[in-house]
Scaffold this active site. Structure first.
Site, mmCIF file in Angstrom:
data_model
loop_
_atom_site.group_PDB
_atom_site.id
_atom_site.type_symbol
_atom_site.label_atom_id
_atom_site.label_comp_id
_atom_site.label_asym_id
_atom_site.label_seq_id
_atom_site.Cartn_x
_atom_site.Cartn_y
_atom_site.Cartn_z
ATOM 1 N N ASN A 7 0.709 -1.380 -0.147
ATOM 2 C CA ASN A 7 -0.077 0.068 -0.132
ATOM 3 C C ASN A 7 1.000 1.180 -0.020
ATOM 4 O O ASN A 7 1.396 1.361 0.974
ATOM 5 C CB ASN A 7 -1.010 -0.106 1.433
ATOM 6 C CG ASN A 7 -1.821 1.052 0.997
ATOM 7 O OD1 ASN A 7 -1.875 2.028 0.424
ATOM 8 N ND2 ASN A 7 -2.835 1.276 2.449
ATOM 9 N N ARG A 90 -2.508 -2.226 -3.583
ATOM 10 C CA ARG A 90 -3.753 -1.569 -3.260
ATOM 11 C C ARG A 90 -3.736 0.006 -4.174
ATOM 12 O O ARG A 90 -2.855 0.512 -4.189
ATOM 13 C CB ARG A 90 -3.858 -0.913 -1.934
ATOM 14 C CG ARG A 90 -5.107 -0.390 -1.639
ATOM 15 C CD ARG A 90 -5.070 0.601 -0.219
ATOM 16 N NE ARG A 90 -6.133 1.218 -0.102
ATOM 17 C CZ ARG A 90 -6.207 2.435 0.609
ATOM 18 N NH1 ARG A 90 -5.326 2.833 1.096
ATOM 19 N NH2 ARG A 90 -7.372 3.225 0.573
ATOM 20 N N HIS A 180 -13.031 2.006 0.335
ATOM 21 C CA HIS A 180 -13.081 0.893 1.192
ATOM 22 C C HIS A 180 -13.637 -0.597 0.496
ATOM 23 O O HIS A 180 -14.084 -1.428 1.342
ATOM 24 C CB HIS A 180 -13.804 0.899 2.505
ATOM 25 C CG HIS A 180 -13.500 2.250 3.236
ATOM 26 N ND1 HIS A 180 -14.184 3.016 4.101
ATOM 27 C CD2 HIS A 180 -12.421 2.546 3.693
ATOM 28 C CE1 HIS A 180 -13.315 3.832 4.722
ATOM 29 N NE2 HIS A 180 -12.185 3.607 4.759
ATOM 30 N N ARG A 243 -12.962 14.054 8.447
ATOM 31 C CA ARG A 243 -13.846 14.145 7.418
ATOM 32 C C ARG A 243 -15.229 14.669 7.951
ATOM 33 O O ARG A 243 -15.878 13.840 8.592
ATOM 34 C CB ARG A 243 -14.054 13.157 6.266
ATOM 35 C CG ARG A 243 -12.558 12.872 5.663
ATOM 36 C CD ARG A 243 -12.674 11.976 4.456
ATOM 37 N NE ARG A 243 -11.603 11.476 4.125
ATOM 38 C CZ ARG A 243 -11.049 10.233 4.139
ATOM 39 N NH1 ARG A 243 -12.001 9.597 4.574
ATOM 40 N NH2 ARG A 243 -9.936 9.843 3.751
ATOM 41 N N GLU A 387 -8.228 -6.185 4.626
ATOM 42 C CA GLU A 387 -8.044 -5.705 3.340
ATOM 43 C C GLU A 387 -6.589 -6.401 2.699
ATOM 44 O O GLU A 387 -6.845 -6.711 1.462
ATOM 45 C CB GLU A 387 -7.767 -4.111 3.169
ATOM 46 C CG GLU A 387 -9.235 -3.559 3.677
ATOM 47 C CD GLU A 387 -9.068 -2.155 4.073
ATOM 48 O OE1 GLU A 387 -8.839 -1.958 5.583
ATOM 49 O OE2 GLU A 387 -9.443 -1.280 3.364
#
Ligand code: ADP
Length: 419
Positions: A7, A90, A180, A243, A387
């Protein structure tokens, strides 16, 4: 087969080496401050951490540091890089271009580059990671890309189209993509197994709540996403660590005018200074907000009320979108650990037949469990996400099928269906 999952961010590189014969993590780590003074690598094997301060001026140097950590010193786990069969990367934004994971080719890199305007912080960094991996591992080691957006690519146009002039969709691809996806996919797969529907998901209705620093909810029908809370970017949805989530769009233009802010300054406020941090004034980390709320901090208490209320409203709307709900899943840092949020969210959902087993719920932290009562009309699960495992499994499948069939390349841009 050993697979290295990557990642890559603009100044960081996370990795996990996974043995796919038993799906066990052999080693994992993080390169920080790439291209910045004071870069370091933290390498973890069997619970031991090995930290090295090593200059990494670019991603190739970071990969070389990872190579050293994997093949030498106390944290050595392989004799030679040749033991690593493939790499899985990713990638945040696959746009409408990539509906599935695929083998890296020059065209695929070009496709990821073309999508950079939609993910300016992420996609260019992923390309740096892929190119650096090719430098260090050589061209013959297969590399696979797995997109955060792919699992959401089954959404119908009525779910992904925003109410702005249609030309912006046509000209710039402005639409809901969702993020996601690898996490939503992992927990969906596991939830279907728990429901005994893995072989035939037809007729199932699942709502997944990925609640972490970044958070999103997905509505999954017959094993496929029909709607999700994140949008063009991960900013949409409900309040997150920093956020804002969805709000009246005129809040944005109003604040910009009042404060004389540029688009990028406003973007930074919405992405980095809002949500739990901006509301509570305490922290973006829910553990800190929880501690403040326990001490009676009113803004921290309000922050939690907003969070739970907004999540419950999303679940309610997806209940309607799905025509019911067989299972509700909580995952990621908050979803797996914060028992009080789960409890309060589920209280809103009692009108939908959700009945939480409060005693069981209170004991579940970071492990898989069913937390609803036997009488509940909806099964409620905590499912820890993984993930990296999704990326490693896709990489393995694609590599094993190489040569058997034409590697899937970028899909054709699809004409949007009528809403
Ligand atoms: P990211 O989205 O960066 O992957 P995580 O999924 O780890 O992050 O979620 C981070 C959030 O989860 C933080 O708000 C943190 O407070 C919360 N969290 C993580 N672990 C725990 C825990 N053991 N107990 C309570 N909250 C936790």
């Amino acid at each position: 087969m050993k697979i290295l999952v990557i990642n890559a961010g603009s100044s960081s590189l996370k990795y996990q080496l996974i043995d796919m014969d038993n799906e066990q993590v052999i080693a994992k780590g993080l390169c920080e401050r790439i291209g910045i003074e004071g870069s370091k690598l933290t390498h973890k094997v069997n619970g031991e951490s090995y930290v090295t301060e090593v200059p990494m001026t670019n991603h190739t140097e970071a990969f070389n540091a990872v190579k050293e950590a994997l093949t030498s010193g106390e944290g050595k786990v392989v004799d030679d890089l040749s033991e690593i069969s493939a790499l899985g990367h990713r990638v945040v934004q696959g746009g409408s271009l990539f509906k599935d994971s695929c083998l890296v080719t020059d065209e695929v890199i070009e496709g990821i580059r073309e999508l950079s305007p939609l993910a300016p912080l992420h996609n260019p960094a992923h390309i740096q990671g892929i190119e650096a991996a090719i430098d260090v591992f050589g061209k013959d080691v297969p590399q696979v890309v797995v997109f955060d957006t792919s699992f959401h690519s089954t959404m119908p146009a009525k779910a992904y189209t925003f109410g702005v002039p249609y030309e912006y969709y046509e000209k710039y691809g402005v639409r809901r993509y969702g993020f996601h996806g690898t996490s939503h996919r992992y927990v969906t797969g596991r939830c279907l197994e728990l429901l005994g529907k893995a072989e035939n998901p037809e007729g199932t209705r699942i709502i997944n709540c990925h609640l972490g620093n970044g958070s999103s909810i997905s509505a999954v029908k017959d094993g496929k996403v029909i709607d999700t809370s994140m949008g063009l970017t991960p900013l949409d949805g409900f309040i997150m660590g920093t956020r804002s989530g969805s709000l009246d769009p005129s809040v944005v233009t109003f604040i910009m005018e009042k404060e004389g802010l540029s688009a990028s300054e406003m973007d930074a406020i919405l992405n980095k200074k809002s949500g739990m941090l901006g509301l509570s004034g305490v922290s973006s980390d829910d553990r800190d907000v929880t501690a403040a709320a326990r001490e009676g901090n009113e803004r921290a208490i309000l922050t939690h009320e907003i969070l739970e209320y907004q999540i419950a409203k999303f679940i309610g709307s997806y209940y309607v979108a799905l025509g019911g709900m067989d299972a509700l899943v909580f995952t990621a840092g908050i979803g797996e650990n914060q028992t009080v949020h789960r409890s309060k969210i589920c209280r809103y959902l009692e009108c939908l037949g959700v009945e939480l087993d409060e005693e069981v719920n209170a004991t579940i932290h970071g492990k898989e469990a069913e937390i609803s009562t036997p009488e509940s009309r909806v099964r409620v699960y905590v499912i820890p996400t993984d993930e990296e495992m999704v990326i490693a499994r896709d990489t393995k499948d694609i590599v094993e099928n190489m040569g058997k069939e034409e590697a899937p390349a970028a899909a054709e841009e699809e004409a949007p269906a009528e809403a």
